[in-house]
Structure formats: C-alpha cells, structure tokens
Design a protein around this motif. Structure first.
Motif, PDB file in Angstrom:
ATOM      1  N   UNK A 238      27.830 -40.384  18.708  1.00  0.00           N
ATOM      2  CA  UNK A 238      28.317 -41.642  18.167  1.00  0.00           C
ATOM      3  C   UNK A 238      29.365 -42.391  19.118  1.00  0.00           C
ATOM      4  N   UNK A 239      29.443 -43.167  19.612  1.00  0.00           N
ATOM      5  CA  UNK A 239      30.978 -44.137  19.646  1.00  0.00           C
ATOM      6  C   UNK A 239      30.789 -45.247  19.055  1.00  0.00           C
ATOM      7  N   UNK A 240      31.904 -44.840  18.151  1.00  0.00           N
ATOM      8  CA  UNK A 240      32.311 -45.626  16.264  1.00  0.00           C
ATOM      9  C   UNK A 240      30.949 -45.779  15.801  1.00  0.00           C
ATOM     10  N   UNK A 241      30.191 -46.596  15.514  1.00  0.00           N
ATOM     11  CA  UNK A 241      29.290 -46.537  14.494  1.00  0.00           C
ATOM     12  C   UNK A 241      27.599 -46.465  15.312  1.00  0.00           C
TER      13      UNK A 241
ATOM     14  N   UNK B 168      25.508 -44.866  17.587  1.00  0.00           N
ATOM     15  CA  UNK B 168      24.375 -44.003  18.506  1.00  0.00           C
ATOM     16  C   UNK B 168      23.770 -43.846  19.699  1.00  0.00           C
ATOM     17  N   UNK B 169      24.644 -42.849  21.078  1.00  0.00           N
ATOM     18  CA  UNK B 169      24.083 -42.436  21.651  1.00  0.00           C
ATOM     19  C   UNK B 169      23.006 -41.516  21.947  1.00  0.00           C
ATOM     20  N   UNK B 170      21.684 -42.826  23.162  1.00  0.00           N
ATOM     21  CA  UNK B 170      21.382 -42.419  22.701  1.00  0.00           C
ATOM     22  C   UNK B 170      20.213 -41.099  24.158  1.00  0.00           C
ATOM     23  N   UNK B 171      20.644 -39.577  23.874  1.00  0.00           N
ATOM     24  CA  UNK B 171      20.634 -38.540  25.276  1.00  0.00           C
ATOM     25  C   UNK B 171      20.023 -37.954  25.073  1.00  0.00           C
ATOM     26  N   UNK B 172      18.964 -37.264  25.938  1.00  0.00           N
ATOM     27  CA  UNK B 172      18.348 -36.158  26.314  1.00  0.00           C
ATOM     28  C   UNK B 172      19.149 -35.094  26.157  1.00  0.00           C
ATOM     29  N   UNK B 173      17.701 -34.087  25.758  1.00  0.00           N
ATOM     30  CA  UNK B 173      18.647 -32.862  25.076  1.00  0.00           C
ATOM     31  C   UNK B 173      19.510 -31.864  26.866  1.00  0.00           C
ATOM     32  N   UNK B 174      18.747 -32.294  27.400  1.00  0.00           N
ATOM     33  CA  UNK B 174      20.226 -31.645  28.619  1.00  0.00           C
ATOM     34  C   UNK B 174      21.907 -32.299  28.821  1.00  0.00           C
ATOM     35  N   UNK B 175      21.425 -34.036  28.295  1.00  0.00           N
ATOM     36  CA  UNK B 175      23.131 -34.451  28.362  1.00  0.00           C
ATOM     37  C   UNK B 175      23.631 -34.418  27.580  1.00  0.00           C
ATOM     38  N   UNK B 176      22.680 -33.897  26.065  1.00  0.00           N
ATOM     39  CA  UNK B 176      23.714 -33.811  25.239  1.00  0.00           C
ATOM     40  C   UNK B 176      24.309 -31.927  25.216  1.00  0.00           C
ATOM     41  N   UNK B 177      23.674 -31.111  24.939  1.00  0.00           N
ATOM     42  CA  UNK B 177      24.304 -29.948  25.883  1.00  0.00           C
ATOM     43  C   UNK B 177      25.732 -29.865  26.827  1.00  0.00           C
TER      44      UNK B 177
ATOM     45  N   UNK C 193      22.873 -35.798  35.798  1.00  0.00           N
ATOM     46  CA  UNK C 193      22.937 -35.521  34.642  1.00  0.00           C
ATOM     47  C   UNK C 193      24.416 -36.255  34.044  1.00  0.00           C
ATOM     48  N   UNK C 194      25.803 -35.821  34.873  1.00  0.00           N
ATOM     49  CA  UNK C 194      26.711 -36.389  34.545  1.00  0.00           C
ATOM     50  C   UNK C 194      26.735 -37.870  34.566  1.00  0.00           C
ATOM     51  N   UNK C 195      25.388 -38.652  35.321  1.00  0.00           N
ATOM     52  CA  UNK C 195      26.007 -40.221  36.460  1.00  0.00           C
ATOM     53  C   UNK C 195      25.135 -40.373  35.101  1.00  0.00           C
ATOM     54  N   UNK C 196      24.394 -40.190  34.126  1.00  0.00           N
ATOM     55  CA  UNK C 196      23.893 -40.646  33.050  1.00  0.00           C
ATOM     56  C   UNK C 196      24.187 -40.865  31.997  1.00  0.00           C
ATOM     57  N   UNK C 197      25.149 -39.911  31.532  1.00  0.00           N
ATOM     58  CA  UNK C 197      26.123 -39.368  30.492  1.00  0.00           C
ATOM     59  C   UNK C 197      27.505 -40.725  30.930  1.00  0.00           C
ATOM     60  N   UNK C 198      27.776 -40.330  31.966  1.00  0.00           N
ATOM     61  CA  UNK C 198      28.204 -41.560  31.845  1.00  0.00           C
ATOM     62  C   UNK C 198      28.161 -43.217  31.707  1.00  0.00           C
ATOM     63  N   UNK C 199      26.769 -43.726  31.880  1.00  0.00           N
ATOM     64  CA  UNK C 199      25.909 -44.812  31.608  1.00  0.00           C
ATOM     65  C   UNK C 199      25.161 -44.749  30.494  1.00  0.00           C
ATOM     66  N   UNK C 200      25.632 -43.970  29.475  1.00  0.00           N
ATOM     67  CA  UNK C 200      25.019 -44.463  28.108  1.00  0.00           C
ATOM     68  C   UNK C 200      26.399 -44.738  27.417  1.00  0.00           C
ATOM     69  N   UNK C 201      27.569 -43.402  27.458  1.00  0.00           N
ATOM     70  CA  UNK C 201      28.328 -43.817  26.973  1.00  0.00           C
ATOM     71  C   UNK C 201      28.415 -45.566  27.216  1.00  0.00           C
ATOM     72  N   UNK C 202      29.033 -46.018  28.825  1.00  0.00           N
ATOM     73  CA  UNK C 202      29.429 -47.055  28.540  1.00  0.00           C
ATOM     74  C   UNK C 202      28.808 -48.070  28.063  1.00  0.00           C
ATOM     75  N   UNK C 203      27.651 -48.063  27.764  1.00  0.00           N
ATOM     76  CA  UNK C 203      26.422 -48.709  27.572  1.00  0.00           C
ATOM     77  C   UNK C 203      26.666 -48.629  25.934  1.00  0.00           C
ATOM     78  N   UNK C 204      26.755 -48.202  25.625  1.00  0.00           N
ATOM     79  CA  UNK C 204      27.619 -47.499  23.762  1.00  0.00           C
ATOM     80  C   UNK C 204      28.507 -48.470  23.335  1.00  0.00           C
ATOM     81  N   UNK C 205      29.711 -48.060  24.650  1.00  0.00           N
ATOM     82  CA  UNK C 205      31.237 -48.442  24.501  1.00  0.00           C
ATOM     83  C   UNK C 205      30.967 -49.992  24.129  1.00  0.00           C
ATOM     84  N   UNK C 206      29.971 -50.279  24.410  1.00  0.00           N
ATOM     85  CA  UNK C 206      29.859 -52.119  24.554  1.00  0.00           C
ATOM     86  C   UNK C 206      30.782 -52.810  25.386  1.00  0.00           C
ATOM     87  N   UNK C 207      31.437 -52.397  26.384  1.00  0.00           N
ATOM     88  CA  UNK C 207      32.436 -53.092  27.382  1.00  0.00           C
ATOM     89  C   UNK C 207      34.036 -52.165  26.254  1.00  0.00           C
ATOM     90  N   UNK C 208      33.592 -52.313  25.343  1.00  0.00           N
ATOM     91  CA  UNK C 208      35.157 -51.830  24.534  1.00  0.00           C
ATOM     92  C   UNK C 208      36.165 -50.382  25.639  1.00  0.00           C
TER      93      UNK C 208
END
Length: 233
Positions: free
Chosen positions: A145-148, A150-159, A196-211
């Motif tokens: 999660x980022x704040x409240x 949830x970051x939707x990650x695939x299995x390898x992305x989470x690992x 996979x790093x690029x995908x995780x970065x993109x999903x973290x950015x999206x979940x952060x909502x620009x913050x």
C-alpha cells in the motif's frame, strides 16, 4: 507436482514438452491455439504457462496479456523464435515473467521450470512488514500500500519490491536481485529485471496519485543495480 499449460502449435515441440513434463510427474494441458489457451486459462488454475508467441490464430503477446489478466499469480514463460529486442520487451510488459528463445535445449527448459516452481518468497529477514515512507509492504499477506491505496502488483513484481524493501536505503546488485527473486542458478538475460523494475515504478507512481513527496523511489545504480529510497524530505 505442478499443473502446467503448454501453448504450442508445433506438433513436434508440443509433444516433446508434454511427454517430458509428464515424465516429471507434472499435470500437463496442451493447447495448440491462442483462443484455446485463453479458454483453458479461464476455467483451470495453472502454476506455470509455456506460451509460444508464434501462434496460428492470435498474436502470442495478446494471448499473454489475456492469460495474465485471468491468472495473475501463475508463472508465464514465453517461447519465441523472434530475435528482436522489442518483441521480448512487449511480451514482458504484457505480463510474462521470463522467455526462452528457440531453438532451446530441453534440459534448459526443464531447469528453468524447476527454478520458477521452487521460488517462494525471496530470501531475507523474517520480518513480515516493511515500511518505507508511506509505502507498506506486507510480506505475510503479499499486499502493498501507499497510504491507504493498494498497489496492484503481479507475483514477481511483489517479490522484487519486497526484496528491495528488505534492504531499503542500501544498494542491491543486479546479480542479487536475479538470484533472490528469480533463481540463484539463473542463466538467461537480465532484461526481465529492468522491465519489472519499470512496471513497479509506474505502479507506485500511479498509486501515489502525484504525491511525489511521500513516495519512495527505486534508484538506478548504473553498473551495479538498484536501491529503494524513502521519500525526499
């Protein structure tokens, strides 16, 4: 041992893979078309999918994306005769975890399958929850999660994210990331790590909502690896 889906239209290759995998006590389903594979994936859970990209009815990358949507936790390995780097990147972006380029040796396929199937959570301290800034990585629940949000990650992305979170603020080499998240005997390309790093970065950015001030950052260390840093203060 495991339930596997082979998606391969070549009779010789398909027969070879199916028979050898069954000899190793795997439950094997063999589909010769993309549509058949997608249909099978919607009704049966698989531990691993071997997917040929050169299918007669649908583009393999499209099939990859469709299977990933209905089977987010399975391991998906592309089999491809395509040499172009962009095809590999597109397949990884579509949801694949790994790829093998034809012609390949059967021993290599079996070794890669064993490596993927035996991978659980990456090695590291037994602590189940890691907090870096507003990022929470819950290893026990396999959620983050980022704040409240949830970051939707695939299995390898989470690992991968969890492995970086274990050593937050410290450099982690490419070799260590490949060994801990994929396998210690990995002998394929490490291009999958960068995708996979690029995908995780993109999903973290999206979940952060620009913050951006509250978001942890995955920093590239050229010639070495990556580091997960807390938010800038």
């Amino acid at each position: 041992m495991a339930r596997l889906l082979i998606v391969e239209d070549d009779e010789t290759i398909g027969n070879m893979l199916a028979s050898r995998l069954r000899m190793h006590d795997h439950e094997v389903v063999w589909q010769r078309t993309g549509r058949g594979a997608v249909r099978e994936a919607t009704v049966t859970d698989f531990d691993l999918v071997l997917l040929d990209l050169g299918l007669p009815d649908l583009d393999g990358i499209e099939v990859c994306g469709q299977i990933r949507r209905v089977q987010p936790e399975c391991v998906l390995v592309m089999l491809t005769a395509r040499q172009e780097e962009m095809d590999v990147v597109m397949g990884l972006d579509a949801g694949a975890d790994d790829y093998l380029t034809k012609p390949f040796g059967l021993a290599e396929v079996l070794a890669r399958i064993r490596a993927h199937l035996r991978r659980g959570a990456p090695s590291g301290p037994a602590r189940q929850e890691h907090r870096i800034g507003d990022l929470v990585v819950d290893a026990g629940a396999r959620r983050c999660f980022i704040v409240d949000r949830e970051v939707a990650l695939r299995a390898k992305e989470f690992d991968l994210l969890r492995r970086l979170a274990v050593d937050a603020g410290r450099a982690v080499s490419r070799e260590d990331l490949m060994a801990d998240v994929w396998d210690e005997n990995w002998f394929g390309s490490t291009k999958t790590l960068d995708v996979h790093i690029a995908a995780v970065r993109a999903k973290l950015t999206e979940a952060a909502g620009g913050e951006s001030a509250t978001m942890p950052r995955i920093v590239t260390l050229r010639g070495h690896g990556y580091r997960l840093d807390g938010p800038r203060r």
